[in-house]
Design a protein around this motif. Structure first.
Motif, PDB file in Angstrom:
ATOM      1  N   PHE A 198      16.991 -13.961  12.365  1.00 27.19           N
ATOM      2  CA  PHE A 198      16.820 -12.537  12.099  1.00 27.19           C
ATOM      3  C   PHE A 198      17.321 -12.257  10.675  1.00 27.19           C
ATOM      4  O   PHE A 198      18.436 -12.611  10.313  1.00 27.19           O
ATOM      5  N   ILE A 199      16.467 -11.648   9.877  1.00 30.11           N
ATOM      6  CA  ILE A 199      16.776 -11.407   8.466  1.00 30.11           C
ATOM      7  C   ILE A 199      17.265  -9.975   8.280  1.00 30.11           C
ATOM      8  O   ILE A 199      16.577  -9.020   8.636  1.00 30.11           O
ATOM      9  N   ASN A 200      18.469  -9.863   7.715  1.00 31.40           N
ATOM     10  CA  ASN A 200      18.984  -8.547   7.337  1.00 31.40           C
ATOM     11  C   ASN A 200      18.589  -8.248   5.894  1.00 31.40           C
ATOM     12  O   ASN A 200      18.685  -9.110   5.021  1.00 31.40           O
ATOM     13  N   GLY A 201      18.155  -7.046   5.635  1.00 31.68           N
ATOM     14  CA  GLY A 201      17.772  -6.648   4.271  1.00 31.68           C
ATOM     15  C   GLY A 201      18.604  -5.474   3.806  1.00 31.68           C
ATOM     16  O   GLY A 201      18.842  -4.524   4.552  1.00 31.68           O
ATOM     17  N   GLU A 202      19.073  -5.564   2.558  1.00 32.30           N
ATOM     18  CA  GLU A 202      19.860  -4.481   1.968  1.00 32.30           C
ATOM     19  C   GLU A 202      19.254  -4.100   0.617  1.00 32.30           C
ATOM     20  O   GLU A 202      19.053  -4.954  -0.252  1.00 32.30           O
ATOM     21  N   ILE A 203      18.940  -2.828   0.445  1.00 34.09           N
ATOM     22  CA  ILE A 203      18.341  -2.349  -0.806  1.00 34.09           C
ATOM     23  C   ILE A 203      19.415  -2.316  -1.888  1.00 34.09           C
ATOM     24  O   ILE A 203      20.428  -1.641  -1.746  1.00 34.09           O
ATOM     25  N   GLU A 204      19.175  -3.053  -2.984  1.00 39.71           N
ATOM     26  CA  GLU A 204      20.128  -3.092  -4.091  1.00 39.71           C
ATOM     27  C   GLU A 204      19.664  -2.240  -5.266  1.00 39.71           C
ATOM     28  O   GLU A 204      20.460  -1.712  -6.018  1.00 39.71           O
ATOM     29  N   ASN A 205      18.361  -2.129  -5.425  1.00 39.89           N
ATOM     30  CA  ASN A 205      17.840  -1.352  -6.557  1.00 39.89           C
ATOM     31  C   ASN A 205      16.599  -0.600  -6.095  1.00 39.89           C
ATOM     32  O   ASN A 205      15.672  -1.196  -5.557  1.00 39.89           O
ATOM     33  N   LEU A 206      16.611   0.702  -6.300  1.00 41.06           N
ATOM     34  CA  LEU A 206      15.500   1.552  -5.862  1.00 41.06           C
ATOM     35  C   LEU A 206      15.131   2.503  -6.992  1.00 41.06           C
ATOM     36  O   LEU A 206      15.993   3.232  -7.496  1.00 41.06           O
ATOM     37  N   LYS A 207      13.883   2.448  -7.407  1.00 41.08           N
ATOM     38  CA  LYS A 207      13.414   3.309  -8.493  1.00 41.08           C
ATOM     39  C   LYS A 207      12.248   4.157  -7.984  1.00 41.08           C
ATOM     40  O   LYS A 207      11.259   3.621  -7.485  1.00 41.08           O
ATOM     41  N   VAL A 208      12.392   5.454  -8.098  1.00 39.08           N
ATOM     42  CA  VAL A 208      11.384   6.400  -7.597  1.00 39.08           C
ATOM     43  C   VAL A 208      10.863   7.220  -8.763  1.00 39.08           C
ATOM     44  O   VAL A 208      11.634   7.658  -9.629  1.00 39.08           O
ATOM     45  N   SER A 209       9.570   7.413  -8.796  1.00 45.69           N
ATOM     46  CA  SER A 209       8.962   8.246  -9.846  1.00 45.69           C
ATOM     47  C   SER A 209       8.158   9.367  -9.197  1.00 45.69           C
ATOM     48  O   SER A 209       7.766   9.281  -8.032  1.00 45.69           O
ATOM     49  N   GLU A 210       7.939  10.407  -9.949  1.00 46.49           N
ATOM     50  CA  GLU A 210       7.205  11.572  -9.449  1.00 46.49           C
ATOM     51  C   GLU A 210       5.767  11.526  -9.943  1.00 46.49           C
ATOM     52  O   GLU A 210       5.506  11.347 -11.133  1.00 46.49           O
ATOM     53  N   VAL A 211       4.822  11.656  -9.014  1.00 50.69           N
ATOM     54  CA  VAL A 211       3.396  11.692  -9.365  1.00 50.69           C
ATOM     55  C   VAL A 211       2.790  12.978  -8.807  1.00 50.69           C
ATOM     56  O   VAL A 211       3.233  13.487  -7.770  1.00 50.69           O
ATOM     57  N   THR A 212       1.806  13.469  -9.503  1.00 50.89           N
ATOM     58  CA  THR A 212       1.113  14.690  -9.069  1.00 50.89           C
ATOM     59  C   THR A 212      -0.262  14.310  -8.555  1.00 50.89           C
ATOM     60  O   THR A 212      -1.023  13.638  -9.248  1.00 50.89           O
ATOM     61  N   SER A 213      -0.570  14.749  -7.340  1.00 53.84           N
ATOM     62  CA  SER A 213      -1.880  14.469  -6.766  1.00 53.84           C
ATOM     63  C   SER A 213      -2.948  15.206  -7.564  1.00 53.84           C
ATOM     64  O   SER A 213      -2.818  16.402  -7.847  1.00 53.84           O
ATOM     65  N   LYS A 214      -3.993  14.473  -7.942  1.00 54.23           N
ATOM     66  CA  LYS A 214      -5.032  15.070  -8.790  1.00 54.23           C
ATOM     67  C   LYS A 214      -6.135  15.753  -7.988  1.00 54.23           C
ATOM     68  O   LYS A 214      -6.870  16.592  -8.533  1.00 54.23           O
ATOM     69  N   ARG A 215      -6.294  15.392  -6.697  1.00 56.50           N
ATOM     70  CA  ARG A 215      -7.378  15.999  -5.910  1.00 56.50           C
ATOM     71  C   ARG A 215      -6.874  16.878  -4.782  1.00 56.50           C
ATOM     72  O   ARG A 215      -7.659  17.539  -4.123  1.00 56.50           O
ATOM     73  N   SER A 216      -5.556  16.882  -4.559  1.00 52.59           N
ATOM     74  CA  SER A 216      -4.999  17.669  -3.458  1.00 52.59           C
ATOM     75  C   SER A 216      -4.222  18.857  -4.007  1.00 52.59           C
ATOM     76  O   SER A 216      -3.547  18.761  -5.032  1.00 52.59           O
ATOM     77  N   VAL A 217      -4.304  19.992  -3.285  1.00 53.36           N
ATOM     78  CA  VAL A 217      -3.656  21.238  -3.702  1.00 53.36           C
ATOM     79  C   VAL A 217      -2.904  21.815  -2.503  1.00 53.36           C
ATOM     80  O   VAL A 217      -3.407  21.792  -1.369  1.00 53.36           O
ATOM     81  N   LEU A 268       4.647  14.446  -5.690  1.00 54.52           N
ATOM     82  CA  LEU A 268       5.076  13.483  -4.686  1.00 54.52           C
ATOM     83  C   LEU A 268       6.054  12.477  -5.275  1.00 54.52           C
ATOM     84  O   LEU A 268       5.907  12.041  -6.419  1.00 54.52           O
ATOM     85  N   GLN A 269       7.069  12.123  -4.495  1.00 55.21           N
ATOM     86  CA  GLN A 269       8.028  11.095  -4.883  1.00 55.21           C
ATOM     87  C   GLN A 269       7.492   9.741  -4.424  1.00 55.21           C
ATOM     88  O   GLN A 269       7.355   9.500  -3.231  1.00 55.21           O
ATOM     89  N   MET A 270       7.174   8.875  -5.400  1.00 53.35           N
ATOM     90  CA  MET A 270       6.562   7.587  -5.072  1.00 53.35           C
ATOM     91  C   MET A 270       7.508   6.445  -5.431  1.00 53.35           C
ATOM     92  O   MET A 270       8.144   6.462  -6.486  1.00 53.35           O
ATOM     93  N   LEU A 271       7.574   5.492  -4.532  1.00 54.22           N
ATOM     94  CA  LEU A 271       8.389   4.308  -4.780  1.00 54.22           C
ATOM     95  C   LEU A 271       7.735   3.466  -5.877  1.00 54.22           C
ATOM     96  O   LEU A 271       6.601   3.021  -5.746  1.00 54.22           O
ATOM     97  N   GLU A 272       8.451   3.276  -6.970  1.00 56.15           N
ATOM     98  CA  GLU A 272       7.924   2.506  -8.103  1.00 56.15           C
ATOM     99  C   GLU A 272       8.446   1.069  -8.109  1.00 56.15           C
ATOM    100  O   GLU A 272       7.728   0.133  -8.427  1.00 56.15           O
ATOM    101  N   LYS A 288       0.834  -1.182   0.000  1.00 53.45           N
ATOM    102  CA  LYS A 288       0.000   0.000   0.000  1.00 53.45           C
ATOM    103  C   LYS A 288       0.877   1.242   0.000  1.00 53.45           C
ATOM    104  O   LYS A 288       1.691   1.442   0.902  1.00 53.45           O
ATOM    105  N   PRO A 289       0.754   2.087  -1.036  1.00 54.82           N
ATOM    106  CA  PRO A 289       1.589   3.299  -1.092  1.00 54.82           C
ATOM    107  C   PRO A 289       1.299   4.217   0.091  1.00 54.82           C
ATOM    108  O   PRO A 289       0.145   4.422   0.461  1.00 54.82           O
ATOM    109  N   TYR A 290       2.335   4.735   0.688  1.00 52.59           N
ATOM    110  CA  TYR A 290       2.196   5.636   1.830  1.00 52.59           C
ATOM    111  C   TYR A 290       3.331   6.642   1.727  1.00 52.59           C
ATOM    112  O   TYR A 290       4.491   6.305   1.935  1.00 52.59           O
ATOM    113  N   ILE A 291       2.983   7.876   1.369  1.00 51.42           N
ATOM    114  CA  ILE A 291       3.995   8.890   1.089  1.00 51.42           C
ATOM    115  C   ILE A 291       3.915  10.004   2.135  1.00 51.42           C
ATOM    116  O   ILE A 291       2.824  10.501   2.458  1.00 51.42           O
ATOM    117  N   ARG A 292       5.088  10.387   2.644  1.00 51.27           N
ATOM    118  CA  ARG A 292       5.169  11.501   3.594  1.00 51.27           C
ATOM    119  C   ARG A 292       5.698  12.738   2.859  1.00 51.27           C
ATOM    120  O   ARG A 292       6.723  12.649   2.177  1.00 51.27           O
TER     121      ARG A 292
END
Length: 380
Positions: free
Chosen positions: A303-322, A205-209, A156-160
């Motif tokens: 205990f599982i260690n996680g390391e981010i190897e590839n991260l792609k972020v795209s920019e989206v514009t909110s259509k109902r928020s100003v 908004l910068q969204m994780l793609e 579920k996308p959750y952007i701050r």
């Protein structure tokens, strides 16, 4: 004269005549012999000429045969050279093919080794998965048809989004209203005794793609779950540290112990490697708590260690928020908030029904949290 006289003497003397006749016969016989010898010589010469011709013919035939043999020998030499070259080429190709085979063999061996390592790691992951903290799942009645099924990892996308003071974020029910508000850019809002001008800006908004995470089992940590809330957290950590530091419990010297507030699970870090692996061989560990007459089972998992190897972020514009900026702090927060919300709800101001409203006064800051718009198919 003497010869003539001798002749007359011979004619007159019969004996002399007989001698001459005999001599003449002898001469004739000699002549015949010489003639026969001459004929024999002529015959021999003819035979020799014929033999010479035959020898010449034979010599010619042998010469032709010799030339043919020489040509055959030359052809054989050329064929041998060609065969040697062909054989050498085949040898070189065989050597090259053998080198290629050895390289492929080495590459395949490396791949097999890597696959074996991956298989071993997957086996570990399977063992880890079987001992992970368990959750209860229930069927909610939602059924998808076959054509609706998709194999994907869905989150579920959750952007701050940080908001500075003197700003407001308004989400309208209708995206057409938000579009009109953005087209006007500058808005004049009437307050009690004055008007203020504020600017409308799109929310980008910068969204994780896409994200790729490499996981591996930590060699010094374990995750303890299914912990009952029987005692305070500090006492719980002390008891767990004491329990897992004992050799009889398959433990060892504990380096650190930490409570995860969001889940209530505990992470135990040991000083040496190998302890965590021994502990996770058994999923449930019995532990005694004060005031309870029975042993409580605790689940211990890797205990599982996680390391981010590839991260792609795209920019989206909110259509109902100003986003509105440049709002002066000229009255109390609640009153100014009401004025702004009333202003942008009026159709006469190109506004419409407000779904959500947030105002940040000057001198403060806040984080606006955006989730996927369920009505707009994951649009912000």
């Amino acid at each position: 004269m003497q010869s003539h006289h001798d002749f007359l003497n011979r004619c007159l003397n019969p004996n002399l005549v007989l001698d001459d006749v005999s001599e003449l016969k002898m001469i004739q016989q000699e002549i015949e012999k010489r003639k026969a010898y001459h004929d024999s010589v002529l015959t021999d010469i003819a035979d020799l000429e014929r033999a010479k011709r035959e020898l010449g013919k034979t010599a010619m035939e042998y010469s032709v045969r010799i030339e043919r043999l020489q040509q055959t020998i030359e052809d054989n030499k050329s064929e041998k050279i060609n065969q040697d070259l062909k054989f050498q080429k085949q040898m070189d190709e065989a050597v090259t093919e053998n080198d290629t085979f050895l390289k492929e063999h080495g590459s395949i061996k490396q791949k097999l080794t890597k696959l074996e390592e991956e298989r071993s790691e997957l086996e570990k992951q399977i063992k880890v998965s079987s001992s992970m903290p368990q959750k209860q799942w229930v069927f909610t009645g939602n059924v998808l048809e076959d054509d609706q099924l998709r194999v994907e990892f869905d989150i579920k996308p959750y952007i701050r989004y940080p908001i500075r003071g003197g700003s407001a974020v308004i989400t309208f029910d209708d995206e057409a209203v938000a579009s009109r508000i953005l087209e006007m850019e500058e808005h004049e809002v009437e307050l009690e005794e004055c008007r203020i001008k504020i600017k409308a800006q799109p929310l980008k908004l910068q969204m994780l793609e896409e994200i790729e995470i490499q996981t591996q089992v930590c060699k010094k940590r374990v995750l303890v779950s299914d912990i009952p809330k029987l005692i305070p957290a500090d006492q719980l950590l002390d008891k767990l540290e004491l329990h897992f530091s004992k050799l009889k419990n398959s433990g060892g010297e504990v380096q650190n112990i930490e409570l995860l507030e969001d889940s209530g699970n505990v992470v135990v870090t040991f000083c040496a490697e190998g302890i965590s692996e021994n502990l996770t061989k058994k999923a449930l560990h019995q532990m005694e708590f004060r005031g309870i007459n029975k042993l409580i089972p605790l689940r211990v998992s890797a205990f599982i260690n996680g390391e981010i190897e590839n991260l792609k972020v795209s920019e989206v514009t909110s259509k109902r928020s100003v986003l509105f900026t440049g709002i002066p702090d000229i009255m109390d927060e609640e009153t100014l908030r009401d004025y702004l919300e009333i202003h942008f709800q009026k159709p006469s101001n190109e506004g419409g029904e407000v779904d959500a409203f947030g105002y940040i006064p000057e001198g403060k800051s806040a984080i606006a949290c955006f989730e996927a718009d369920n009505e707009m198919a994951s649009e912000m």
